[in-house]
Write a protein that holds these residues in place. Structure first.
Motif, mmCIF file in Angstrom:
data_model
loop_
_atom_site.group_PDB
_atom_site.id
_atom_site.type_symbol
_atom_site.label_atom_id
_atom_site.label_comp_id
_atom_site.label_asym_id
_atom_site.label_seq_id
_atom_site.Cartn_x
_atom_site.Cartn_y
_atom_site.Cartn_z
ATOM 1 N N ILE A 1 -5.570 15.642 -14.307
ATOM 2 C CA ILE A 1 -6.449 14.520 -13.872
ATOM 3 C C ILE A 1 -6.549 13.623 -15.170
ATOM 4 C CG2 ILE A 1 -8.852 13.714 -13.196
ATOM 5 C CD1 ILE A 1 -8.935 16.473 -11.523
ATOM 6 N N VAL A 2 -6.678 13.864 -16.384
ATOM 7 C CA VAL A 2 -7.104 13.287 -17.405
ATOM 8 C C VAL A 2 -5.837 12.202 -17.672
ATOM 9 C CG1 VAL A 2 -7.123 12.937 -19.943
ATOM 10 C CG2 VAL A 2 -8.660 14.499 -18.905
ATOM 11 N N GLU A 3 -4.645 12.824 -17.541
ATOM 12 C CA GLU A 3 -3.366 12.019 -17.773
ATOM 13 C C GLU A 3 -3.214 11.043 -16.467
ATOM 14 O OE1 GLU A 3 1.484 12.803 -18.306
ATOM 15 O OE2 GLU A 3 0.039 14.642 -18.435
ATOM 16 N N MET A 4 -3.315 11.460 -15.262
ATOM 17 C CA MET A 4 -3.200 10.402 -14.221
ATOM 18 C C MET A 4 -4.240 9.537 -14.376
ATOM 19 S SD MET A 4 -2.779 12.607 -10.849
ATOM 20 C CE MET A 4 -3.118 11.392 -9.831
ATOM 21 N N VAL B 1 -2.990 17.277 -5.546
ATOM 22 C CA VAL B 1 -2.822 18.105 -6.860
ATOM 23 C C VAL B 1 -3.822 19.153 -7.116
ATOM 24 C CG1 VAL B 1 -2.649 17.910 -9.366
ATOM 25 C CG2 VAL B 1 -1.537 16.352 -8.108
ATOM 26 N N LEU B 2 -5.047 18.830 -7.107
ATOM 27 C CA LEU B 2 -6.134 19.913 -6.924
ATOM 28 C C LEU B 2 -6.098 20.990 -5.918
ATOM 29 C CD1 LEU B 2 -9.487 17.719 -7.734
ATOM 30 C CD2 LEU B 2 -8.255 19.359 -9.306
ATOM 31 N N TRP B 3 -5.467 20.663 -5.014
ATOM 32 C CA TRP B 3 -5.290 21.672 -3.814
ATOM 33 C C TRP B 3 -4.046 22.482 -4.088
ATOM 34 C CZ3 TRP B 3 -1.344 22.080 0.221
ATOM 35 C CH2 TRP B 3 -1.561 23.179 1.136
ATOM 36 N N ARG B 4 -3.047 21.935 -4.825
ATOM 37 C CA ARG B 4 -1.820 22.837 -5.282
ATOM 38 C C ARG B 4 -2.392 23.566 -6.414
ATOM 39 N NH1 ARG B 4 2.794 21.273 -2.749
ATOM 40 N NH2 ARG B 4 2.809 19.570 -1.274
ATOM 41 N N VAL B 5 -2.943 23.008 -7.328
ATOM 42 C CA VAL B 5 -3.240 23.938 -8.485
ATOM 43 C C VAL B 5 -4.122 25.043 -8.039
ATOM 44 C CG1 VAL B 5 -4.782 24.136 -10.566
ATOM 45 C CG2 VAL B 5 -3.369 21.957 -10.115
ATOM 46 N N ARG B 6 -4.930 25.268 -6.997
ATOM 47 C CA ARG B 6 -5.814 26.126 -6.606
ATOM 48 C C ARG B 6 -4.682 27.213 -5.858
ATOM 49 N NH1 ARG B 6 -11.083 25.916 -5.486
ATOM 50 N NH2 ARG B 6 -10.781 27.351 -3.722
ATOM 51 N N ARG B 7 -3.578 26.728 -5.427
ATOM 52 C CA ARG B 7 -2.661 27.824 -4.850
ATOM 53 C C ARG B 7 -1.489 27.921 -5.749
ATOM 54 N NH1 ARG B 7 -0.460 25.393 0.518
ATOM 55 N NH2 ARG B 7 0.265 27.711 0.945
ATOM 56 N N LEU B 8 -1.579 27.617 -7.075
ATOM 57 C CA LEU B 8 -0.599 27.951 -7.976
ATOM 58 C C LEU B 8 -0.248 29.542 -8.087
ATOM 59 C CD1 LEU B 8 0.912 26.135 -9.989
ATOM 60 C CD2 LEU B 8 -0.487 26.801 -11.778
ATOM 61 N N VAL C 1 0.818 -1.184 0.021
ATOM 62 C CA VAL C 1 0.131 0.104 -0.023
ATOM 63 C C VAL C 1 1.039 1.216 -0.109
ATOM 64 C CG1 VAL C 1 -1.449 1.349 1.339
ATOM 65 C CG2 VAL C 1 -2.034 -1.005 0.941
ATOM 66 N N ILE C 2 2.074 1.146 0.958
ATOM 67 C CA ILE C 2 3.131 2.380 0.904
ATOM 68 C C ILE C 2 3.622 2.528 -0.526
ATOM 69 C CG2 ILE C 2 4.987 3.222 1.999
ATOM 70 C CD1 ILE C 2 4.294 1.737 4.563
ATOM 71 N N VAL C 3 3.883 1.552 -1.199
ATOM 72 C CA VAL C 3 4.644 1.553 -2.286
ATOM 73 C C VAL C 3 3.666 2.113 -3.524
ATOM 74 C CG1 VAL C 3 5.334 0.178 -4.338
ATOM 75 C CG2 VAL C 3 6.349 -0.102 -2.038
ATOM 76 N N ALA C 4 2.270 1.457 -3.225
ATOM 77 C CA ALA C 4 1.209 1.931 -4.417
ATOM 78 C C ALA C 4 1.006 3.836 -4.214
ATOM 79 C CB ALA C 4 0.026 1.423 -4.175
ATOM 80 N N PHE C 5 0.724 4.065 -2.955
ATOM 81 C CA PHE C 5 0.790 5.360 -2.765
ATOM 82 C C PHE C 5 2.036 6.334 -3.254
ATOM 83 C CE2 PHE C 5 0.637 9.339 -0.384
ATOM 84 C CZ PHE C 5 -0.754 9.780 -0.619
ATOM 85 N N GLY C 6 3.262 5.666 -2.860
ATOM 86 C CA GLY C 6 4.451 6.373 -3.156
ATOM 87 C C GLY C 6 4.591 6.640 -4.738
ATOM 88 N N VAL C 7 4.258 5.492 -5.557
ATOM 89 C CA VAL C 7 4.229 5.613 -7.025
ATOM 90 C C VAL C 7 3.412 6.685 -7.675
ATOM 91 C CG1 VAL C 7 3.955 4.394 -9.145
ATOM 92 C CG2 VAL C 7 5.010 3.250 -7.182
ATOM 93 N N VAL C 8 2.027 6.535 -7.074
ATOM 94 C CA VAL C 8 0.918 7.434 -7.689
ATOM 95 C C VAL C 8 1.063 8.703 -7.353
ATOM 96 C CG1 VAL C 8 -1.410 8.000 -7.843
ATOM 97 C CG2 VAL C 8 -0.640 5.415 -7.910
ATOM 98 N N TYR C 9 1.380 9.150 -6.079
ATOM 99 C CA TYR C 9 1.632 10.551 -5.425
ATOM 100 C C TYR C 9 2.728 10.984 -5.815
ATOM 101 C CZ TYR C 9 2.244 14.330 -2.165
ATOM 102 O OH TYR C 9 2.299 15.822 -1.664
ATOM 103 N N ASN C 10 4.036 10.512 -6.151
ATOM 104 C CA ASN C 10 5.183 11.030 -6.786
ATOM 105 C C ASN C 10 4.893 11.115 -8.551
ATOM 106 O OD1 ASN C 10 7.662 11.148 -5.125
ATOM 107 N ND2 ASN C 10 6.914 9.399 -4.651
ATOM 108 N N THR C 11 4.109 10.511 -9.144
ATOM 109 C CA THR C 11 3.752 10.711 -10.331
ATOM 110 C C THR C 11 2.870 12.007 -10.514
ATOM 111 O OG1 THR C 11 3.742 8.465 -10.953
ATOM 112 C CG2 THR C 11 2.596 9.685 -12.435
ATOM 113 N N ALA C 12 2.119 12.236 -9.564
ATOM 114 C CA ALA C 12 1.032 13.466 -9.779
ATOM 115 C C ALA C 12 1.963 14.622 -9.293
ATOM 116 C CB ALA C 12 -0.094 13.160 -8.526
#
Length: 520
Positions: free
Chosen positions: A440-443, A503-510, A400-411
Motif C-alpha cells: 500500500i505504501v508503494e502504491m 490486493v488486500l484480499w489477495r494477501v489474505r489468501r496468500l 476511466v477504464i485506462v486509469a483503472f487498468g494502469v493502477v490495477y495492473n500495477t498493484a
C-alpha cells in the motif's frame, strides 16, 4: 489526430508493462523451453500470440462500439444540418485500418519485452535474476529510519531500487490523469465561450436585419414598436483586407461609438469604445494577416464598386465566433459613397411583447430576418450537447477504464513480484495488515507522485486539443478549470483504492507454502 493517439500510447504502455513483468516472472520457464531445444524465435512467437489475442479482443470490442457510435453520430449530423437522410456506410477499409493501427500499437508496446525474451540465454534464464546492488544510504537512510517504520521503508526501497520501473509506472498513472483532464476540460471551455458570447459580447434580445441598407431613421421606426426598450444601429460592409502578401475577405461591422448591446471586447474581455477612425480586427483575422496594432492595411470595399483605401489597425479585439472586423459607424459612413446607412438594429425588447413585435416585423417589407438571442443560445447549447459533449463523455469513459487498468495492473504485478517477501513476513509473525502496508505504501507513493505530472500533461494535451478545434467558424477558448484537475485525481485515487482492496484480499489468501518454495 490528438486524443486517439494518446489512448493508443497508453494502451501500448499497458501492454509493455504487462509483458515485461510477465516475462520477468516466467524466466525459468523460458530457460527450460530453450534448454529443451525451442529457439528464441519460437519463444517470441509464443508471446506474440498472447499480444495478438489481447489486441484482437480490443479490436472486436472497438468494431462493435465504433459502429454503434458512428451510427449515432450520423443521426446527430442529419438532425443538425436538416438532411432528409444520411446513411452510415460501413467501409471495410476503415475497419482494416483501425485493426492495423490497434495491432501496431500493441506490437510497439510489446516489442522490447519480447525481444528480451527471445535473446535470453537458457543458462541465464534458469537462474534467478541477479539481486540489486545494495548501498549505504548514509544520513538520508538514518533520517528515514527515524521517521518511518521498517515496513514503510520496505515499500519505499523498492522504488529506489528500480527507478526506471517506478518512473514508467508513475508516467502510466500520470497519463491516465491527463486523459481524464483532457476529456473534462472541454465542458468548462464551452461554457466560458457561451457566457462570453451571449452575456458579455452580444447582450441584445433581438437582431433585426434589413433587406438592404436603409437611412438611419429606420432605427427610429424600430424604436416605436411596442415593447422595444432600447436600440442600437449597425451596418455591415463586405470587404477584402490585404496586408503584405496576405488577404482576407470578411464583413466589417459598423457600430456606435460606445455600444451597450452588441459590445466589442478587447483581449482581456473588457468592453471598449470604437475609435473615430481605423479598424478593430478580430484576433484570428489579425493572426492570419500577420497584423499588429498600429499597422496600416489596404481595404477594398466590395459593395462600393471595389473602392480601395488604407486604414490603420487601432486595436485587436476578442471574438470566439466568426472572423470579422469592427469600425465606428460614423467613420464607415464617411467611407461610403451612399452616405449614412444602416443594415439593421440591435434591440432590447420586453419578452411579453415578443409575439406582437414578431407579427409586425413579418409583415414589414424591408425586414429580412429577426434573430432572437435566447433561441440562438438554446440551439447552440443543444448542438454542442449533442455533438462535442457526447464525444467527450465517450473519451471520459475510456479514460476511466485506462486509469483503472494502469493502477490495477500495477498493484497485481507488485503483488506477484513481492509474493515471496510478503509470505516471509507472514511466517515471521507479521499480521496481514502489516504485510499489506508494504504494498500500500508503494502504491500510494506511485499514485501521489503521478498527480502533478498528470496535471502538467493534461494541461498540455488540453491546449493541443484546443488548437485542433480552431476554425474560421468558431474558436473555443483555452479554459481549464481547477475542478477538472480535482475530478481527474479523484477518479485515479478511487481506482487506486479499489485496486488496493483487491490486493488486500489477495494477501489474505496468500499461499505461504507455495510462495516460499525455493527454485533449485
Amino acid at each position: 489526430r490528438i486524443i486517439p493517439p494518446i489512448f493508443l500510447f497508453v494502451s501500448a504502455y499497458l501492454i509493455n508493462m504487462i509483458m515485461s513483468r510477465l516475462i520477468e516472472l516466467e524466466r525459468e520457464q523460458i530457460g527450460l523451453l530453450k534448454a529443451l531445444g525451442f529457439s528464441g524465435f519460437e519463444v517470441a512467437v509464443h508471446y506474440l500470440k498472447l499480444v495478438f489475442i489481447i489486441a484482437m479482443f480490443g479490436i472486436i470490442i472497438g468494431f462493435i462500439a465504433g459502429t454503434w457510435l458512428g451510427r449515432g453520430l450520423t443521426n446527430i449530423y442529419a438532425d443538425i444540418f436538416k438532411f432528409p437522410f444520411l446513411i452510415f456506410l460501413t467501409n471495410p477499409a476503415i475497419y482494416v485500418l483501425s485493426a492495423f493501427v490497434g495491432i501496431f500499437a500493441s506490437l510497439v508496446g510489446a516489442f522490447k519485452s519480447i525481444r528480451a525474451a527471445a535473446i535470453l540465454p537458457p543458462a541465464v534464464a534458469m537462474k534467478p535474476a541477479a539481486p540489486p546492488i545494495f548501498r549505504k544510504s548514509g544520513i538520508v537512510g538514518r533520517l528515514f529510519d527515524s521517521m518511518f517504520s521498517q515496513l514503510t521503508i520496505m515499500g519505499l526501497r523498492q522504488m529506489i531500487r528500480w527507478p526506471i520501473r517506478a518512473g514508467l509506472t508513475i508516467l502510466g498513472t500520470a497519463m491516465a490523469v491527463s486523459l481524464l483532464i483532457t476529456s473534462m476540460f472541454i465542458a468548462g471551455s464551452i461554457n466560458f465561450m457561451i457566457d462570453t458570447v451571449f452575456f458579455s459580447n452580444e447582450r441584445q434580445d433581438a437582431t433585426i436585419s434589413f433587406t438592404q441598407s436603409l437611412h438611419p431613421r429606420a432605427e427610429f421606426a424600430v424604436r416605436q414598436l411596442p415593447g422595444v426598450e432600447a436600440t442600437e444601429p449597425f451596418r455591415i460592409m463586405l470587404a477584402e483586407i490585404t496586408f503584405g502578401s496576405h488577404t482576407q475577405r470578411l464583413a466589417i461591422t459598423g457600430k456606435t461609438d460606445n455600444p451597450r448591446l452588441s459590445r466589442v471586447l478587447d483581449l482581456n474581455l473588457d468592453p471598449v469604445s470604437l475609435p473615430t477612425n481605423g479598424l478593430m480586427l478580430n484576433e484570428r483575422v489579425a493572426a492570419k494577416l500577420g497584423v499588429r496594432r498600429g499597422d496600416i492595411v489596404s481595404v477594398k470595399l466590395l459593395e462600393e464598386s471595389g473602392y480601395e483605401t488604407t486604414l490603420p489597425v487601432v486595436d485587436i479585439d476578442q471574438s470566439y465566433v466568426g472572423m470579422g472586423a469592427s469600425m465606428n459607424l460614423a467613420a464607415m459612413s464617411r467611407l461610403s459613397k451612399h452616405g449614412p446607412r444602416i443594415s439593421g438594429v440591435y434591440a432590447k425588447i420586453d419578452s411579453s411583447q415578443r409575439n406582437a413585435i414578431y407579427k409586425i416585423l413579418k409583415t414589414t417589407p424591408n425586414v429580412a430576418s429577426i434573430g432572437l438571442q435566447d433561441v440562438s443560445l438554446k440551439k447552440m447549447r443543444g448542438t454542442i450537447e449533442q455533438n462535442i459533449k457526447i464525444m467527450t463523455r465517450v473519451y471520459f469513459v475510456l479514460a476511466v477504464i485506462v486509469a483503472f487498468g494502469v493502477v490495477y495492473n500495477t498493484a497485481r504485478i507488485l503483488l506477484s513480484e513481492r509474493g515471496r517477501e510478503l509470505a516471509s513476513l507472514r511466517v515471521l509473525g507479521f499480521t496481514r495488515w502489516e504485510v499489506s502496508t508494504v504494498l500500500i505504501v508503494e502504491m500510494t507513493m506511485l499514485v501521489l507522485l503521478a498527480q502533478p505530472i498528470g496535471w502538467l500533461l493534461g494541461y498540455g494535451f488540453s491546449w493541443v486539443v484546443i488548437l485542433g478545434f480552431k476554425s474560421d467558424l468558431f474558436r473555443i477558448p483555452f479554459v481549464v478549470q481547477t475542478q477538472a484537475f480535482g475530478w481527474a485525481s479523484m477518479v485515479v485515487i478511487i481506482a487506486a483504492i479499489i485496486s488496493a482492496i483487491s490486493v488486500l484480499w489477495r494477501v489474505r489468501r496468500l499461499d505461504m507454502i507455495r510462495v516460499l518454495k525455493t527454485r533449485e
